[in-house]
Scaffold this motif. Structure first.
Motif, PDB file in Angstrom:
ATOM      1  N   ASP A  56       6.074   6.643   0.915  1.00 20.26           N
ATOM      2  CA  ASP A  56       5.771   5.847   2.100  1.00 20.26           C
ATOM      3  C   ASP A  56       4.883   4.658   1.712  1.00 20.26           C
ATOM      4  N   LYS A  57       5.152   3.506   2.310  1.00 16.02           N
ATOM      5  CA  LYS A  57       4.334   2.343   1.981  1.00 16.02           C
ATOM      6  C   LYS A  57       4.407   1.285   3.079  1.00 16.02           C
ATOM      7  N   TRP A  69       0.850  -1.197   0.000  1.00 16.48           N
ATOM      8  CA  TRP A  69       0.000   0.000   0.000  1.00 16.48           C
ATOM      9  C   TRP A  69       0.881   1.240   0.000  1.00 16.48           C
ATOM     10  N   ASP A  70       0.842   2.005  -1.100  1.00 16.16           N
ATOM     11  CA  ASP A  70       1.559   3.274  -1.170  1.00 16.16           C
ATOM     12  C   ASP A  70       0.641   4.369  -0.629  1.00 16.16           C
ATOM     13  N   TYR A  71       0.617   4.514   0.700  1.00 18.78           N
ATOM     14  CA  TYR A  71      -0.363   5.408   1.322  1.00 18.78           C
ATOM     15  C   TYR A  71       0.027   6.879   1.228  1.00 18.78           C
ATOM     16  N   ALA A  72       1.280   7.165   0.870  1.00 18.06           N
ATOM     17  CA  ALA A  72       1.731   8.541   0.687  1.00 18.06           C
ATOM     18  C   ALA A  72       2.955   8.518  -0.210  1.00 18.06           C
ATOM     19  N   TRP A  97       7.460  -1.535   6.944  1.00 19.16           N
ATOM     20  CA  TRP A  97       7.039  -0.142   6.761  1.00 19.16           C
ATOM     21  C   TRP A  97       8.225   0.651   6.236  1.00 19.16           C
ATOM     22  N   HIS A  98       7.994   1.463   5.202  1.00 20.30           N
ATOM     23  CA  HIS A  98       9.047   2.269   4.584  1.00 20.30           C
ATOM     24  C   HIS A  98       8.586   3.719   4.530  1.00 20.30           C
TER      25      HIS A  98
END
Length: 299
Positions: free
Chosen positions: A207-208, A201-204, A257-258
């Motif tokens: 960031d994923k 999930w690339d939520y921002a 988390w990245h």
């Protein structure tokens, strides 16, 4: 157990010389939508094994020939965008030479391995590949140390898929394998399957979150099922097989988390890893002297 002697300083260890030669040739034919290639390689080596105690060291005369072919074809069928295949044949052998130059044991290991892949055309948001893999091995040893011919063949089918839906990315895979190993009329059949799935999930921007889950199996190798002679003189140990071994099964869950912001990079991982029916070499102490048994008269 063997106790190493204290070093006497500089010098040359007996029977440790080594002579190695290798050569290879390859070629390929390339067109706009296809290619085919091959390679042939040869490897030879003669090397000595350091003597143990009062025994004179043995020497190994090794030869190996390998043949490989590979091919790629674009748009082979209406539903598929690419066909890939590669196959290899390996002929390995070595002679264990005694101190007088005579051959004590001859070891042979021949095998074929191949793989076929078909990459299908995109189906909606999904792209993937289906294929099969084949492997054959024939191992034997004759002479002072005898291992009757052990033959193993396996065939497996697999599928891998990837899907993209905006900021969400998915992957899934499956592999099913049938393996048969036999020696002296004894047959051992194994069935192994593996499953995998993941979501990202690339939520921002930058960031994923990633979650991957796999459940994989491995069937025992022929050395683990039908061993019983020293695998190689320089190991100094007997490998005792176990024909009742089951498939080694591994379960993995990985959450990561990245985060990226300017020059800052942060990563965090949480994972779970569990293996059942784990196959490993365990040392034995049959004479109860407190040390692992070795290949010697008094082990």
């Amino acid at each position: 157990a063997l106790v190493p002697e204290k070093s006497s300083g500089k010098g040359i260890m007996e029977n440790t010389e080594n002579e190695t030669n290798s050569a290879a040739i390859s070629g390929s034919y390339v067109k706009e939508q296809s290619m085919a290639g091959f390679s042939v390689s040869r490897y030879t080596s003669i090397y000595g094994l350091p003597p143990v105690g009062d025994e004179e060291g043995e020497r190994i005369d090794l030869k190996q020939m390998r043949y490989d072919v590979k091919s790629v074809l674009d748009n082979p069928l209406p539903w598929f965008r690419q066909f890939k295949t590669r196959w290899g044949y390996n002929d390995y052998r070595h002679n264990v030479l005694e101190s007088d130059g005579s051959v004590g044991t001859r070891v042979y290991n021949k095998g074929v391995e191949g793989r076929i892949e078909l990459v299908h055309n995109p189906q909606g948001n999904w792209i993937g590949v289906v294929g099969m893999q084949y492997r054959y091995q024939d191992f034997s040893a004759v002479g002072k140390k005898i291992t009757p011919s052990i033959k193993q063949d396996s065939i497996a089918g697999f599928i891998l898929e990837k899907g993209n839906y905006g900021d969400w990315h998915y992957n899934a895979g499956m592999r099913y394998e049938l393996q048969n190993a036999k020696q002296s009329g004894i047959n051992k059949h194994h069935t192994a399957y593996s499953l995998s799935g993941g979501v990202s999930w690339d939520y921002a921007a930058g960031d994923k979150l990633d979650l991957n889950i796999t459940r994989s199996q491995r069937a025992p190798d022929i050395e683990e099922l039908f061993g019983g002679e020293p695998a190689h003189p320089d190991t100094g140990v007997f490998v005792i097989s176990n024909q009742s071994l089951e498939d080694e099964t591994s379960t993995n869950i990985d959450l990561s988390w990245h985060m990226k912001s300017g020059r800052l990079r942060l990563t965090a991982n949480l994972y779970y890893h569990f293996i059942s029916h784990f196959i490993f070499l365990q040392q034995n102490d049959l004479n109860k002297d407190g040390a692992a048994d070795r290949v010697a008269e008094d082990y």
